[in-house]
Design a protein around this motif. Structure first.
Motif, PDB file in Angstrom:
ATOM      1  N   ALA A  45       1.271  -7.487  10.467  1.00  0.00           N
ATOM      2  CA  ALA A  45       1.027  -7.659  11.902  1.00  0.00           C
ATOM      3  C   ALA A  45       2.151  -7.045  12.728  1.00  0.00           C
ATOM      4  O   ALA A  45       1.902  -6.404  13.763  1.00  0.00           O
ATOM      5  CB  ALA A  45       0.883  -9.141  12.234  1.00  0.00           C
ATOM      6  N   SER A  46       3.377  -7.185  12.262  1.00  0.00           N
ATOM      7  CA  SER A  46       4.523  -6.643  12.990  1.00  0.00           C
ATOM      8  C   SER A  46       4.520  -5.112  12.990  1.00  0.00           C
ATOM      9  O   SER A  46       4.759  -4.478  14.023  1.00  0.00           O
ATOM     10  CB  SER A  46       5.824  -7.165  12.392  1.00  0.00           C
ATOM     11  N   VAL A  47       4.237  -4.530  11.844  1.00  0.00           N
ATOM     12  CA  VAL A  47       4.181  -3.062  11.753  1.00  0.00           C
ATOM     13  C   VAL A  47       3.049  -2.523  12.631  1.00  0.00           C
ATOM     14  O   VAL A  47       3.216  -1.536  13.351  1.00  0.00           O
ATOM     15  CB  VAL A  47       4.022  -2.604  10.286  1.00  0.00           C
ATOM     16  N   LEU A  48       1.900  -3.173  12.575  1.00  0.00           N
ATOM     17  CA  LEU A  48       0.770  -2.747  13.394  1.00  0.00           C
ATOM     18  C   LEU A  48       1.099  -2.841  14.879  1.00  0.00           C
ATOM     19  O   LEU A  48       0.780  -1.934  15.656  1.00  0.00           O
ATOM     20  CB  LEU A  48      -0.465  -3.579  13.071  1.00  0.00           C
ATOM     21  N   SER A  49       1.765  -3.904  15.284  1.00  0.00           N
ATOM     22  CA  SER A  49       2.112  -4.045  16.701  1.00  0.00           C
ATOM     23  C   SER A  49       3.118  -2.971  17.133  1.00  0.00           C
ATOM     24  O   SER A  49       3.048  -2.472  18.256  1.00  0.00           O
ATOM     25  CB  SER A  49       2.661  -5.433  16.994  1.00  0.00           C
ATOM     26  N   GLY A  50       4.026  -2.607  16.241  1.00  0.00           N
ATOM     27  CA  GLY A  50       4.963  -1.531  16.556  1.00  0.00           C
ATOM     28  C   GLY A  50       4.258  -0.191  16.725  1.00  0.00           C
ATOM     29  O   GLY A  50       4.576   0.580  17.641  1.00  0.00           O
ATOM     30  N   LEU A  51       3.294   0.080  15.870  1.00  0.00           N
ATOM     31  CA  LEU A  51       2.519   1.318  15.969  1.00  0.00           C
ATOM     32  C   LEU A  51       1.710   1.346  17.266  1.00  0.00           C
ATOM     33  O   LEU A  51       1.693   2.363  17.972  1.00  0.00           O
ATOM     34  CB  LEU A  51       1.587   1.446  14.761  1.00  0.00           C
ATOM     35  N   VAL A  52       1.079   0.239  17.588  1.00  0.00           N
ATOM     36  CA  VAL A  52       0.313   0.162  18.833  1.00  0.00           C
ATOM     37  C   VAL A  52       1.235   0.359  20.034  1.00  0.00           C
ATOM     38  O   VAL A  52       0.892   1.055  20.995  1.00  0.00           O
ATOM     39  CB  VAL A  52      -0.450  -1.177  18.927  1.00  0.00           C
ATOM     40  N   SER A  53       2.414  -0.213  19.986  1.00  0.00           N
ATOM     41  CA  SER A  53       3.380  -0.051  21.067  1.00  0.00           C
ATOM     42  C   SER A  53       3.742   1.419  21.273  1.00  0.00           C
ATOM     43  O   SER A  53       3.803   1.904  22.401  1.00  0.00           O
ATOM     44  CB  SER A  53       4.642  -0.866  20.784  1.00  0.00           C
ATOM     45  N   LEU A  54       3.983   2.130  20.175  1.00  0.00           N
ATOM     46  CA  LEU A  54       4.298   3.559  20.287  1.00  0.00           C
ATOM     47  C   LEU A  54       3.127   4.345  20.869  1.00  0.00           C
ATOM     48  O   LEU A  54       3.314   5.238  21.703  1.00  0.00           O
ATOM     49  CB  LEU A  54       4.685   4.129  18.923  1.00  0.00           C
ATOM     50  N   LEU A  55       1.916   4.019  20.430  1.00  0.00           N
ATOM     51  CA  LEU A  55       0.743   4.713  20.961  1.00  0.00           C
ATOM     52  C   LEU A  55       0.554   4.434  22.448  1.00  0.00           C
ATOM     53  O   LEU A  55       0.218   5.341  23.220  1.00  0.00           O
ATOM     54  CB  LEU A  55      -0.509   4.308  20.178  1.00  0.00           C
ATOM     55  N   ILE A  56       0.786   3.202  22.870  1.00  0.00           N
ATOM     56  CA  ILE A  56       0.676   2.872  24.290  1.00  0.00           C
ATOM     57  C   ILE A  56       1.763   3.579  25.095  1.00  0.00           C
ATOM     58  O   ILE A  56       1.537   3.997  26.240  1.00  0.00           O
ATOM     59  CB  ILE A  56       0.728   1.343  24.498  1.00  0.00           C
ATOM     60  N   SER A  57       2.926   3.772  24.488  1.00  0.00           N
ATOM     61  CA  SER A  57       4.022   4.444  25.179  1.00  0.00           C
ATOM     62  C   SER A  57       3.698   5.901  25.491  1.00  0.00           C
ATOM     63  O   SER A  57       4.296   6.489  26.399  1.00  0.00           O
ATOM     64  CB  SER A  57       5.308   4.374  24.345  1.00  0.00           C
ATOM     65  N   ILE A  58       2.748   6.488  24.774  1.00  0.00           N
ATOM     66  CA  ILE A  58       2.342   7.866  25.060  1.00  0.00           C
ATOM     67  C   ILE A  58       1.756   7.952  26.452  1.00  0.00           C
ATOM     68  O   ILE A  58       1.935   8.959  27.158  1.00  0.00           O
ATOM     69  CB  ILE A  58       1.326   8.358  23.995  1.00  0.00           C
ATOM     70  N   LYS A  59       1.103   6.886  26.884  1.00  0.00           N
ATOM     71  CA  LYS A  59       0.517   6.843  28.231  1.00  0.00           C
ATOM     72  C   LYS A  59       1.601   6.970  29.299  1.00  0.00           C
ATOM     73  O   LYS A  59       1.396   7.567  30.329  1.00  0.00           O
ATOM     74  CB  LYS A  59      -0.259   5.547  28.389  1.00  0.00           C
ATOM     75  N   GLY A  60       2.738   6.386  29.016  1.00  0.00           N
ATOM     76  CA  GLY A  60       3.836   6.449  29.974  1.00  0.00           C
ATOM     77  C   GLY A  60       4.723   5.224  29.873  1.00  0.00           C
ATOM     78  O   GLY A  60       4.261   4.142  29.514  1.00  0.00           O
ATOM     79  N   LEU A  61       5.978   5.418  30.188  1.00  0.00           N
ATOM     80  CA  LEU A  61       6.952   4.328  30.164  1.00  0.00           C
ATOM     81  C   LEU A  61       7.507   4.167  31.588  1.00  0.00           C
ATOM     82  O   LEU A  61       8.142   5.077  32.106  1.00  0.00           O
ATOM     83  CB  LEU A  61       8.091   4.639  29.197  1.00  0.00           C
ATOM     84  N   PRO A  62       7.272   3.026  32.201  1.00  0.00           N
ATOM     85  CA  PRO A  62       7.738   2.812  33.569  1.00  0.00           C
ATOM     86  C   PRO A  62       9.248   2.999  33.725  1.00  0.00           C
ATOM     87  O   PRO A  62       9.708   3.448  34.771  1.00  0.00           O
ATOM     88  CB  PRO A  62       7.336   1.375  33.892  1.00  0.00           C
ATOM     89  N   GLU A  63       9.994   2.657  32.677  1.00  0.00           N
ATOM     90  CA  GLU A  63      11.453   2.769  32.799  1.00  0.00           C
ATOM     91  C   GLU A  63      11.943   4.219  32.845  1.00  0.00           C
ATOM     92  O   GLU A  63      13.077   4.480  33.221  1.00  0.00           O
ATOM     93  CB  GLU A  63      12.168   2.009  31.675  1.00  0.00           C
ATOM     94  N   LEU A  64      11.084   5.176  32.510  1.00  0.00           N
ATOM     95  CA  LEU A  64      11.469   6.579  32.568  1.00  0.00           C
ATOM     96  C   LEU A  64      10.998   7.277  33.838  1.00  0.00           C
ATOM     97  O   LEU A  64      11.414   8.391  34.124  1.00  0.00           O
ATOM     98  CB  LEU A  64      10.922   7.340  31.346  1.00  0.00           C
ATOM     99  N   GLU A  65      10.108   6.630  34.577  1.00  0.00           N
ATOM    100  CA  GLU A  65       9.608   7.227  35.815  1.00  0.00           C
ATOM    101  C   GLU A  65      10.634   7.022  36.919  1.00  0.00           C
ATOM    102  O   GLU A  65      11.156   5.947  37.095  1.00  0.00           O
ATOM    103  CB  GLU A  65       8.270   6.590  36.197  1.00  0.00           C
ATOM    104  N   SER A  66      10.908   8.093  37.636  1.00  0.00           N
ATOM    105  CA  SER A  66      11.904   7.970  38.712  1.00  0.00           C
ATOM    106  C   SER A  66      11.297   8.131  40.071  1.00  0.00           C
ATOM    107  O   SER A  66      10.237   8.554  40.290  1.00  0.00           O
ATOM    108  CB  SER A  66      13.016   8.984  38.531  1.00  0.00           C
TER     109      SER A  66
END
Length: 66
Positions: A45-66
């Protein structure tokens, strides 16, 4: 371009690691005692959640938007 990619990798990696830790804590917390923890479930479950997190990050990361 390389600097931007490294910045994204760092931010996405930190976010994924936090997600993995949160999932592990939640999954372990569902057992009444530590001896009843299904460690294969925790890891998968932990590995799967990490993979999903990375895939969602492709959409965009608010902390990188200026």
């Amino acid at each position: 371009m390389k600097k931007k990619l490294l910045k994204w990798l760092k931010a996405a990696g930190v976010r994924a690691i936090k997600t993995v830790a949160e999932t592990a804590i939640a999954t372990i917390g569902t057992s009444a005692v530590i001896s009843q923890v299904d460690w294969r479930l925790v890891v998968s479950a932990s590995v799967l959640s990490g993979l999903v997190s990375l895939l969602i990050s492709i959409k965009g990361l608010p902390e990188l938007e200026s």
